[in-house]
Design an enzyme around this catalytic site. Structure first.
Site, PDB file in Angstrom:
ATOM      1  N   SER A   1      61.948  68.893   0.275  1.00 40.74           N
ATOM      2  CA  SER A   1      62.453  70.250   0.483  1.00 40.74           C
ATOM      3  C   SER A   1      63.916  70.218   0.868  1.00 40.74           C
ATOM      4  O   SER A   1      64.410  69.265   1.462  1.00 40.74           O
ATOM      5  CB  SER A   1      61.625  70.945   1.572  1.00 40.74           C
ATOM      6  N   LYS A   2      64.602  71.319   0.543  1.00 44.66           N
ATOM      7  CA  LYS A   2      66.046  71.323   0.795  1.00 44.66           C
ATOM      8  C   LYS A   2      66.376  71.526   2.270  1.00 44.66           C
ATOM      9  O   LYS A   2      67.526  71.428   2.663  1.00 44.66           O
ATOM     10  CB  LYS A   2      66.738  72.354  -0.089  1.00 44.66           C
ATOM     11  N   ARG A   3      65.344  71.798   3.074  1.00 45.04           N
ATOM     12  CA  ARG A   3      65.604  71.950   4.506  1.00 45.04           C
ATOM     13  C   ARG A   3      66.014  70.614   5.125  1.00 45.04           C
ATOM     14  O   ARG A   3      66.711  70.571   6.122  1.00 45.04           O
ATOM     15  CB  ARG A   3      64.372  72.514   5.225  1.00 45.04           C
ATOM     16  N   LYS A   4      65.583  69.519   4.515  1.00 46.17           N
ATOM     17  CA  LYS A   4      65.889  68.196   5.079  1.00 46.17           C
ATOM     18  C   LYS A   4      67.193  67.616   4.541  1.00 46.17           C
ATOM     19  O   LYS A   4      67.598  66.538   4.944  1.00 46.17           O
ATOM     20  CB  LYS A   4      64.748  67.237   4.766  1.00 46.17           C
ATOM     21  N   GLY A   5      67.820  68.279   3.601  1.00 47.02           N
ATOM     22  CA  GLY A   5      69.059  67.758   3.006  1.00 47.02           C
ATOM     23  C   GLY A   5      69.126  68.141   1.545  1.00 47.02           C
ATOM     24  O   GLY A   5      68.183  68.719   1.011  1.00 47.02           O
TER      25      GLY A   5
END
Ligand code: GLU
Length: 495
Positions: A265-269
């Site tokens: 997911s893009k929340r982690k990078g």
């Protein structure tokens, strides 16, 4: 693979232009590309833009630009500049192939392998609820499945909501088994799907239908795609069978997972190729890293160019279990690629990053080379150049608030004055590391300041703050006049 008898290897990447190019998509593109190159085949770009509401020209532009950045270039598809069709098997944008899907749907209708279905959404919902209650798999039971085409046409002529075209499955009472290149034998029970839609009410074809028609007409020999498409493959195999077409070989690649084994997911990078580029990842490192998310080199090689990958690519080494997207490793890998670049190329690569801060650095290639030799070991992504070069940019020199205490030390004024005089007296435009250390020693001898009282004021005079980058690396990259001007600025804050 490409023996005389087997068909020419033709593979495709088929993005839907509804967003950015995700690293997962890039991996799909890469594996198809490597497979084509390895087998002297062709790599094709097809644009799956039948979702009118979500497909945009900007997204297509972005995906194409990212593929070009990665250098995953295609033999047929859309022109990377004009986005116009390019190649003998087009059109390559599904939105321009509607007449083809319509024609094939009409053939299936005429042969009784598909039918017009007039069930309303409400009727379908009632069926679904009843089937769920009964504990079975909810499948459409359409009373229209056995209608003749003429019956349907009469009803259509009466007006009302246009019917969908459904694929007829009830006579296909058998398990579908195929040999997946990545996963081995995959078995689908015959009752896994019910009669599925080929064309929506407005005549718009659905993904599974377009995909089969295009893969066949574009002569695809193999299809490598993400695992999430596995259930679609059953529907696609049914359509191939109904049309009497030979299906390509399929390979479904494992999911890419985050460090905590969740879906990436893009929340982690960053997960978008464009964002990775912005953060200073090199295309070669992105390719190297994603290649290893589901494939491995036979000799366990980690750092590879695309040429290395092509030479070693072997589909028997595609791994069916989920691959972990290890960001620490990714950065390390980028550093390896970055440090292997010749300095002149690396200098070019960091320019867009330095330009973000409008840095004015020497145009002398000798200086540039020298600075990169010193900074390279500290660079992992190109964006690191910003913090590394910033202290060398005269416009950015500022006495920082944390220098205040140092500036109040009793010995500081003497240290700064002596430093300035000794630098000024230095013969050449630049000084070496040894010359710098010697000057610093002389300041110590002349002023009696040592330790923190010596080093911190000199730091402030050079970089505006008492802590930070190593002076023995920075000073040899700074012109004498610049060092003197900075020392004067520092002194002025005491006076
Ligand atoms: N347009 C589909 C996607 O982006 C392609 C699926 C396929 O490769 O068949 O997921």
């Amino acid at each position: 693979m490409s023996s005389q008898n087997s068909p020419k290897v033709r593979v495709r990447f088929a993005p839907s232009p509804t967003g950015y190019l995700h690293v997962g998509g890039a991996r799909t593109a890469l594996y198809n590309y490597l497979f084509a190159k390895k087998n002297g085949g062709e790599f094709i770009l097809r644009i799956e833009d039948t979702d009118e509401a979500r497909s945009t020209q900007e997204s297509l532009r972005g995906v194409v630009d990212d593929l070009v950045w990665l250098n995953l270039l295609w033999a047929e598809g859309v022109d990377p500049v004009t986005l116009k069709d390019q190649g003998p098997n087009g059109p390559y944008k599904q939105s321009e192939r509607m007449h083809i899907y319509k024609q094939i749907a009409e053939q299936l209708l005429a042969e009784g392998k598909a039918y017009y279905c007039f069930l309303t959404d409400a009727e379908i919902e009632v069926q679904r609820e009843a089937q769920m209650k009964a504990g079975g798999q909810p499948h459409i039971q359409s009373p229209y499945a056995d209608w003749t085409l003429d019956q349907a046409k009469v009803k259509m002529a009466e007006g009302g909501t246009p019917p969908v075209v459904r694929f007829k499955t009830k006579h296909l009472k058998k398990d579908y088994i195929f040999n997946d290149i990545v996963r081995g034998e995959v078995k689908f029970p015959s009752d896994m799907v019910g009669d599925f839609v080929l064309l929506r009410g407005g005549g718009m074809p659905v993904y599974n239908f377009c995909c089969v028609v295009d893969d066949h007409l574009m002569k695809m020999s193999h299809v490598f795609r993400a695992e999430e498409h596995l259930p679609n493959t059953l529907r696609q195999l049914m359509i191939y069978e109904a049309m009497g077409w030979k299906a390509p070989e399929f390979g479904h690649m494992a999911l890419i997972l985050d460090e905590d084994r969740q879906k990436l997911s893009k929340r982690k990078g960053a997960v978008a190729c464009g964002q990775l580029k912005d953060e200073g990842y090199l295309a070669s490192a992105v390719l190297n890293f994603i290649a290893l998310l589901g494939w491995s080199h036979p000799e366990g090689k980690e750092i590879m160019s695309v040429e290395d990958m092509v030479a070693a690519f072997d589909i028997s080494r595609l791994n069916p279990s989920g691959a972990i997207f290890d960001r620490v490793k990714f950065k390390w890998m980028n550093a390896q690629h970055l440090r292997a670049l010749p300095n002149a190329e690396l200098w070019k690569a960091i320019q867009p990053f330095l330009a973000r801060e409008n840095m004015q650095l020497p145009s002398d290639p000798v200086w540039q080379d020298k600075s990169l030799n010193l900074f390279k070991p500290y660079m992992e992504v190109l964006a690191d150049a910003i913090t590394l070069y910033r202290p060398l940019n005269d416009n950015s020199y500022l006495i920082q608030p944390d220098a205040e205490e140092v500036m109040k030390l009793e010995t500081t004024k003497a240290v700064l004055t002596t430093w300035k005089e000794l630098v000024q007296a230095h013969g050449a435009e630049y000084m070496t590391e040894e010359e710098f250390l010697k000057i610093q020693d002389e300041v110590k001898n002349k002023t009696g300041a040592k330790g923190k009282n010596l080093f911190q004021p000199v730091r402030v005079a050079v970089i505006g703050q008492p802590h930070g980058a190593e002076l023995k690396i920075l000073v040899p990259l700074m012109k004498k006049q610049s060092l003197v001007a900075r020392a004067e600025k520092a002194l002025a804050t005491i006076a």
